[in-house]
Design a protein around this motif. Structure first.
Motif, short mmCIF file in Angstrom:
data_model
loop_
_atom_site.label_atom_id
_atom_site.label_comp_id
_atom_site.label_asym_id
_atom_site.label_seq_id
_atom_site.Cartn_x
_atom_site.Cartn_y
_atom_site.Cartn_z
N ARG A 124 0.84 -1.21 0.00
CA ARG A 124 0.00 0.00 0.00
C ARG A 124 0.87 1.26 0.00
O ARG A 124 0.60 2.21 -0.74
N VAL A 125 1.92 1.26 0.81
CA VAL A 125 2.82 2.42 0.87
C VAL A 125 3.51 2.62 -0.48
O VAL A 125 3.55 3.74 -1.02
N LEU A 126 4.04 1.54 -1.04
CA LEU A 126 4.76 1.65 -2.32
C LEU A 126 3.83 2.11 -3.44
O LEU A 126 4.23 2.90 -4.30
N MET A 127 2.59 1.63 -3.43
CA MET A 127 1.64 2.04 -4.46
C MET A 127 1.20 3.49 -4.26
O MET A 127 0.90 4.20 -5.22
N ALA A 128 1.16 3.94 -3.01
CA ALA A 128 0.70 5.29 -2.70
C ALA A 128 1.73 6.35 -3.04
O ALA A 128 1.37 7.49 -3.38
N VAL A 129 3.00 6.01 -2.97
CA VAL A 129 4.07 7.00 -3.15
C VAL A 129 3.93 7.74 -4.48
O VAL A 129 4.06 8.96 -4.54
N ILE A 130 3.64 7.03 -5.55
CA ILE A 130 3.56 7.69 -6.86
C ILE A 130 2.44 8.72 -6.89
O ILE A 130 2.57 9.78 -7.50
N PHE A 131 1.33 8.44 -6.20
CA PHE A 131 0.22 9.38 -6.17
C PHE A 131 0.53 10.59 -5.30
O PHE A 131 0.20 11.71 -5.66
N LEU A 132 1.15 10.34 -4.16
CA LEU A 132 1.53 11.45 -3.28
C LEU A 132 2.50 12.40 -3.97
O LEU A 132 2.30 13.62 -3.96
N VAL A 133 3.53 11.86 -4.58
CA VAL A 133 4.52 12.69 -5.28
C VAL A 133 3.87 13.43 -6.44
O VAL A 133 4.06 14.64 -6.61
N ALA A 134 3.06 12.74 -7.22
CA ALA A 134 2.41 13.37 -8.38
C ALA A 134 1.46 14.48 -7.93
O ALA A 134 1.43 15.56 -8.55
N GLY A 135 0.70 14.22 -6.89
CA GLY A 135 -0.24 15.24 -6.41
C GLY A 135 0.46 16.47 -5.88
O GLY A 135 0.06 17.61 -6.18
N VAL A 136 1.51 16.27 -5.10
CA VAL A 136 2.28 17.40 -4.56
C VAL A 136 2.95 18.18 -5.70
O VAL A 136 2.95 19.42 -5.71
N ARG A 137 3.49 17.46 -6.66
CA ARG A 137 4.13 18.14 -7.80
C ARG A 137 3.11 18.97 -8.59
O ARG A 137 3.41 20.08 -9.02
N LYS A 138 1.90 18.42 -8.78
CA LYS A 138 0.86 19.18 -9.47
C LYS A 138 0.51 20.44 -8.69
O LYS A 138 0.28 21.50 -9.28
N LEU A 139 0.45 20.32 -7.39
CA LEU A 139 0.14 21.47 -6.54
C LEU A 139 1.23 22.54 -6.64
O LEU A 139 0.94 23.73 -6.76
N LEU A 140 2.49 22.09 -6.63
CA LEU A 140 3.61 23.03 -6.68
C LEU A 140 3.79 23.67 -8.05
O LEU A 140 4.39 24.74 -8.16
N THR A 141 3.31 23.01 -9.09
CA THR A 141 3.43 23.54 -10.46
C THR A 141 2.03 23.71 -11.06
O THR A 141 1.78 23.33 -12.20
#
Length: 140
Positions: free
Chosen positions: A19-36
């Motif tokens: 669950r953690v490994l699968m979630a990491v890609i979404f967390l990083v992508a969401g934060v990157r979208k927010l920052l850009t």
């Protein structure tokens, strides 16, 4: 005295790791979208996503919120189902390898297949959680 880990504890630890490994890609992508945000909004428009100004905040909420809920283990079947559908839709909307030029073809194909593989992982997680829930229900 040390205790040995039983198979249920081992499976539980593996499922948490998954669950953690699968979630990491979404967390990083969401934060990157927010920052850009502005650049991402332009990219969504370039992809032809309708109502990009509405879809982008919903996407960020799903990626960050879904990632956190997946890690927390809250309503895993529902969260994994939502993320699986989102991931499959993203494969077709953002990684259209069949329409990519020669320079982009391999990268888009790899990203498309990565998304498809992630959907497979979500299906396994959903099946596992459903099996565990059925087993727990039959004991009570």
């Amino acid at each position: 005295m040390t205790k040995t880990m039983n198979s249920a504890q081992a499976r539980s630890g593996l499922v948490l790791a998954a669950r953690v490994l699968m979630a990491v890609i979404f967390l990083v992508a969401g934060v990157r979208k927010l920052l850009t945000y502005g650049a991402t909004l332009g990219y969504f428009g370039k992809l032809g996503i309708p109502l990009a100004d509405v879809v982008l905040p919903l996407t960020i909420a799903l990626e960050v919120g879904g990632g956190l809920l997946l890690i927390a283990g809250w309503q895993v079947r529902w969260v994994a189902s939502a993320l699986a559908l989102f991931t499959l839709a993203t494969a077709f909307a953002a990684h259209a390898f069949w329409a990519a030029d020669a320079a982009q073809f391999a990268g888009q194909l790899n990203n498309f297949l990565k998304n498809v593989a992630m959907v497979g992982g979500f299906l396994v997680l959903i099946a596992y959680v459903s099996t565990v829930e059925r087993g727990a229900g039959s004991r009570g």
